[in-house]
Design an enzyme around this catalytic site. Structure first.
Site, PDB file in Angstrom:
ATOM      1  N   LYS A 175      12.828  64.787 -37.021  1.00 29.65           N
ATOM      2  CA  LYS A 175      12.264  64.986 -38.365  1.00 29.65           C
ATOM      3  C   LYS A 175      12.014  63.641 -39.033  1.00 29.65           C
ATOM      4  O   LYS A 175      10.985  63.418 -39.669  1.00 29.65           O
ATOM      5  CB  LYS A 175      13.206  65.859 -39.213  1.00 29.65           C
TER       6      LYS A 175
ATOM      7  N   GLN B 153      20.652  70.331 -42.670  1.00 28.70           N
ATOM      8  CA  GLN B 153      20.556  70.826 -41.303  1.00 28.70           C
ATOM      9  C   GLN B 153      21.666  71.837 -41.030  1.00 28.70           C
ATOM     10  O   GLN B 153      22.832  71.587 -41.324  1.00 28.70           O
ATOM     11  CB  GLN B 153      20.650  69.631 -40.327  1.00 28.70           C
TER      12      GLN B 153
ATOM     13  N   ASP C  84      12.625  73.759 -46.843  1.00 26.53           N
ATOM     14  CA  ASP C  84      12.982  74.607 -45.699  1.00 26.53           C
ATOM     15  C   ASP C  84      12.795  76.095 -46.026  1.00 26.53           C
ATOM     16  O   ASP C  84      12.831  76.936 -45.141  1.00 26.53           O
ATOM     17  CB  ASP C  84      14.478  74.394 -45.393  1.00 26.53           C
TER      18      ASP C  84
END
Ligand code: GUN
Length: 283
Positions: free
Chosen positions: A51, A95, A118
């Protein structure tokens, strides 16, 4: 049979996004993404590294916060609070998975929905339900983008999704319904999985089980999307779909690696840029 080359599509989109970021920078806007990782999960570390690299490729400012496995929940909440207030940060990604002593739901709730690139926050997932998403969830958005750019119709099609996760299966089902597909969601308790899959014009597998989808489960000329990211006995990255077999029957199929994965990251970049533009228009 067409191979749906997610890596190539992702490069195309990243090139478009790079141009967009350059334009924003001329106006003094630098999109910024903060990625938070807790502990030593090796797969998560690879995802986070990828990422960060993707951000660098297109000129997004990125910051990775690597926090100790035993961090207290309150300390993690404090990090999120600071990122919520940081004007350089337009996207915050925590994450997953998080260590067991941390309540994932509380952490997700603490992220400012306006920075939730997200699309994990209930407010943003609620918008997906209504078809009013601001930050489309990255993996479902990546899948839809592959279908769109490959000119594969969704309206009126029978879509079967195997997997009911909050990140992929469930939001993808909602988005497909909103686009006019007839959707069946299957999972580990589904009876007669093979028969359900055989009804699919578009079959999506997001389970995480090597070899789950075999050629006897595929309708002739179906489109097959493989979201699996598994390691086989030799440590090789594999999907859920038996690619060699199924590609003889499908009209189009995504490979693993090089299918959905690169598109997921690209959609994260897109959401971060979108958030930076919203921020600029608010201030
Ligand atoms: N862990 C596995 N997939 C994802 C993802 O898309 N986002 C985050 N934050 N964590 C993940």
């Amino acid at each position: 049979m067409k191979i749906l080359d997610g890596k190539k599509l992702a490069e195309e989109i990243k090139s478009e996004l790079r141009t967009e970021v350059l334009g924003l920078k001329e106006k003094g806007i630098v999109p910024g993404l903060a990625v938070v990782i807790v502990g030593e999960n090796s797969a998560s570390k690879i995802y986070v590294k990828n990422k960060k690299r993707a951000c660098e490729e297109i000129g997004i400012y990125s910051q990775v916060f690597e926090l100790e496995e035993k961090i207290f929940q309150d300390e993690l909440l404090e990090v999120i609070g600071k990122l919520n207030a940081d004007e350089k940060v337009h996207g915050i990604l925590v994450q997953l998975p998080l260590p067991a002593h941390i309540e994932k739901e509380k952490i997700i709730l603490a992220i400012d929905p306006k920075k939730d690139v997200d699309c994990f926050h209930p407010e943003n997932i609620g918008k997906v339900f209504l078809g009013q998403e601001i930050f489309p969830p990255c993996t479902p958005a990546g899948i839809l983008e592959i279908l769109k750019r490959s000119e594969i119709e969704i309206v009126g099609k029978d879509v079967v999704i195997v997997g009911r996760s909050n990140i992929v299966g469930k939001p993808l089902a909602l988005m497909m319904i909103n686009l006019g597909a007839t959707v069946t969601v299957c999972h580990s308790k589904t009876e007669n999985l093979k028969e359900k899959c055989l009804g699919a014009d578009i079959l999506v597998s997001a389970v995480g089980y090597t070899g789950l989808i075999t050629k006897d489960m595929i309708k002739q000329r179906a489109v097959v999307i493989d979201v699996g990211m598994n390691r086989d006995d030799e440590g090789k990255l594999t999907g859920d779909v038996d690619f060699l077999e199924v590609s003889q029957i499908a009209s189009a199929i995504t490979p693993v690696p090089g299918g959905v994965g690169p598109m997921t990251i690209t959609m994260l970049l897109k959401n971060t840029i979108k958030s930076a533009k919203f921020y600029a228009n608010r201030s």
